[in-house]
Design an enzyme around this catalytic site. Structure first.
Site, PDB file in Angstrom:
ATOM      1  N   ARG A  49       0.893  -1.194   0.079  1.00 27.91           N
ATOM      2  CA  ARG A  49      -0.175   0.045  -0.062  1.00 27.91           C
ATOM      3  C   ARG A  49       0.947   1.251  -0.047  1.00 27.91           C
ATOM      4  NH1 ARG A  49      -1.231   2.207   4.659  1.00 27.91           N
ATOM      5  NH2 ARG A  49      -1.674   0.381   5.648  1.00 27.91           N
ATOM      6  N   TYR A 101     -16.527  16.660 -15.758  1.00 25.15           N
ATOM      7  CA  TYR A 101     -17.002  15.629 -15.937  1.00 25.15           C
ATOM      8  C   TYR A 101     -17.849  15.358 -14.768  1.00 25.15           C
ATOM      9  CZ  TYR A 101     -16.816  10.623 -14.595  1.00 25.15           C
ATOM     10  OH  TYR A 101     -17.316   9.154 -14.324  1.00 25.15           O
ATOM     11  N   ASP A 174      -7.108  18.518 -14.997  1.00 23.20           N
ATOM     12  CA  ASP A 174      -7.624  17.171 -15.438  1.00 23.20           C
ATOM     13  C   ASP A 174      -6.952  16.792 -16.842  1.00 23.20           C
ATOM     14  OD1 ASP A 174      -8.730  14.679 -16.374  1.00 23.20           O
ATOM     15  OD2 ASP A 174     -10.361  15.159 -14.803  1.00 23.20           O
ATOM     16  N   LYS A 199      -8.144   5.709 -19.176  1.00 24.86           N
ATOM     17  CA  LYS A 199      -8.567   6.155 -20.460  1.00 24.86           C
ATOM     18  C   LYS A 199      -7.166   5.800 -21.326  1.00 24.86           C
ATOM     19  CE  LYS A 199     -12.505   7.228 -18.532  1.00 24.86           C
ATOM     20  NZ  LYS A 199     -12.086   7.376 -17.218  1.00 24.86           N
TER      21      LYS A 199
END
Length: 390
Positions: A49, A101, A174, A199
Site C-alpha cells: 500500500r 466531468y 485534469d 483512459k
C-alpha cells in the site's frame, strides 16, 4: 522537463532495468509485504500500500512525461481527484468549471455540501469575465478540465495559471482527454495534473486507475503520505497493465487522431448532424488556444443528433463498430449519451448550464479503419432517417 520525447519515455518505461536477472520488461511484483533486512533496519519497501516496485516504475514514467517531480499512482481516476483535494481545508475555496466531468462534479459538490470539506465556487471559463469571477472567489485551488467533457471546450491554462499565481492559488488540470503525449499542463504553469489512467494512458479498457503528478517534490511527498494514509494507491497488477498500455500511447494516439479527423469531416456534412464539437475545427471557439497549448487535437468529439430524442434508440441500436458504453480512450471506438450516462449525476439544471442537451452524443474514436467507422455511423443515421420518413 525531460529532454526525451514522450514516445521514447513511454516506450522505454522500465525497459532493461531489472538488476536481478536482466529481464527486458520489468517484473510484476505481486507481493503484499516485504522482508526487512534486519530488526530495526527498514528497507526501501515494507508494504505494498505504501510502496511497490511495479507501481513506482509507472509513477516515474508519468512524472517524466508530465515534467513533474513526483507522481502518485492511484486505484481510480476519482481517487486521484480525491487525493488532490487533500491539499484543501474547510476554510479554503475551490473553483471548478461549470462543465466538468459528471463524476468530478458529484465529488466536488457533495464534499462541499455534505462534508464542508471546502467552499465551492463554479465558474464558466468560457465567459469573458472569468478572471473577475475567480478574483471574487479568492480561491486556494482552481480546477481545470481542458478539453472539457463532453463538449470539448478549451480553457487557456497559461492565462489561468498567471492569474492564480497572483492570488497564490494552486492550479490542478485534469489532463485525461489528451494525456501527456498531447498536453503538458505543468509546463504551462499548473501545479498538479490528474489523470484517469483508465483512459488513453492505459488505452485498452481493461484496468481502472488514476494518477496525480505534482510539480514540486514537497507537494508530491505530502500527497504520497495521504495516498498511503487513505489507501488510495493502485495495485501491482493494475500498475503493470497500465505500464504495458503506456508503451504504445504515442502510436495509438497518432492513429486515433487521424481517424477522428476523418469521422469529424463526415459528421460535418451529414444533414442529420447538428453542431459538431471538436477543437481541431477552425471555427471551434478554442481552436487557437488548443493549437498553442496542445500538440494534437485528441481523439474525442461530440455532436448533436438532429432528430427527436426518441430516435436515439434507433441510432444506437444500429451501430456495429461504435460500442455504447461508459469510458473512453481505448483502442476500440466507444459512443455514449452524456445526459443519461457519464453526466447522469448532474441534475437537469446543472446539465442545462453545462450545455448538455438531450441529443448530445460523445464519441471516443479507436484504431479501427476510419472507413468502417464512417460506414457504421452512416448506417445508423440512415436508420434514423428511415424512421423519420415513415
Amino acid at each position: 522537463m525531460s529532454h526525451r520525447h514522450p514516445a521514447t519515455i513511454s516506450a522505454r518505461a522500465g525497459i532493461a532495468e531489472d538488476t536481478a536477472f536482466g529481464a527486458i520488461t520489468p517484473p510484476l511484483y505481486l507481493t503484499s509485504t516485504y522482508q526487512l533486512p534486519a530488526f530495526g533496519q527498514p528497507g526501501p519497501y515494507d508494504y505494498s500500500r505504501s510502496n511497490n516496485p511495479t507501481r513506482d516504475i509507472l509513477g516515474e514514467a508519468l512524472a517524466e512525461l508530465e515534467g513533474g517531480a513526483k507522481a502518485i499512482v492511484t486505484n481510480t481516476g476519482m481517487s486521484a481527484c480525491l487525493l488532490a483535494l487533500q491539499l484543501l481545508t474547510p476554510a479554503d475555496t475551490l473553483v471548478i468549471p461549470h462543465d466538468c466531468y459528471g463524476g468530478s462534479y458529484r465529488l466536488f459538490t457533495n464534499l462541499a455540501q455534505k462534508k464542508q470539506a471546502f467552499k465551492l465556487v463554479i465558474v464558466n471559463f468560457q465567459q469573458q469575465d472569468w478572471p473577475e469571477q475567480i478574483k471574487r472567489a479568492a480561491p486556494t485551488m482552481i480546477w481545470l478540465e481542458t478539453p472539457s467533457n463532453p463538449l470539448l471546450q478549451i480553457t487557456d491554462i497559461a492565462a489561468v495559471c498567471q492569474l492564480a499565481k497572483s492570488l497564490t492559488a494552486k492550479v490542478v488540470v485534469d489532463n485525461t482527454f489528451l494525456s501527456p503525449a498531447l498536453q503538458q499542463p505543468l509546463a504551462l504553469g499548473a501545479d498538479l495534473v490528474v489523470h484517469s489512467t483508465t483512459k488513453f494512458i492505459n488505452g485498452h479498457s481493461d484496468v481502472i486507475g488514476g494518477a496525480v503528478i505534482c510539480k514540486t517534490q514537497a507537494c508530491g511527498d505530502e500527497l504520497k503520505w495521504w495516498a498511503n494514509c487513505l489507501g488510495l494507491t493502485a495495485g501491482a497488477f493494475d500498475s503493470y497493465l497500465t505500464l504495458r498500455g503506456l508503451r504504445t500511447l504515442t502510436p495509438r494516439l497518432q492513429l486515433q487522431q487521424q481517424n477522428t479527423a476523418e469521422v469529424v469531416a463526415f459528421l460535418q456534412q451529414h444533414p442529420l448532424i447538428g453542431k459538431v464539437y471538436y477543437p481541431g475545427l477552425v471555427d471551434h471557439p478554442g481552436h487557437q488556444i488548443a493549437k498553442r497549448q496542445q500538440s494534437g487535437f485528441g481523439a474525442m468529439c461530440s455532436f448533436e443528433l438532429s432528430a427527436p430524442p426518441a430516435l436515439l434508440t434507433t441510432f444506437f441500436s444500429n451501430l456495429r463498430y461504435f460500442t455504447l458504453a461508459q469510458s473512453l480512450g481505448g483502442t476500440e471506438s466507444l459512443i455514449c449519451h452524456p445526459a443519461t450516462m457519464t453526466h447522469a449525476s448532474m441534475d437537469a439544471a446543472a446539465q442545462a448550464t453545462a450545455g448538455i442537451g438531450a441529443t448530445l452524443i460523445r464519441v471516443s474514436v479507436g484504431i479501427e479503419s476510419a472507413q468502417d467507422l464512417i460506414a457504421d455511423l452512416a448506417l445508423a443515421l440512415d436508420a434514423v432517417a428511415a424512421v423519420q420518413q415513415q
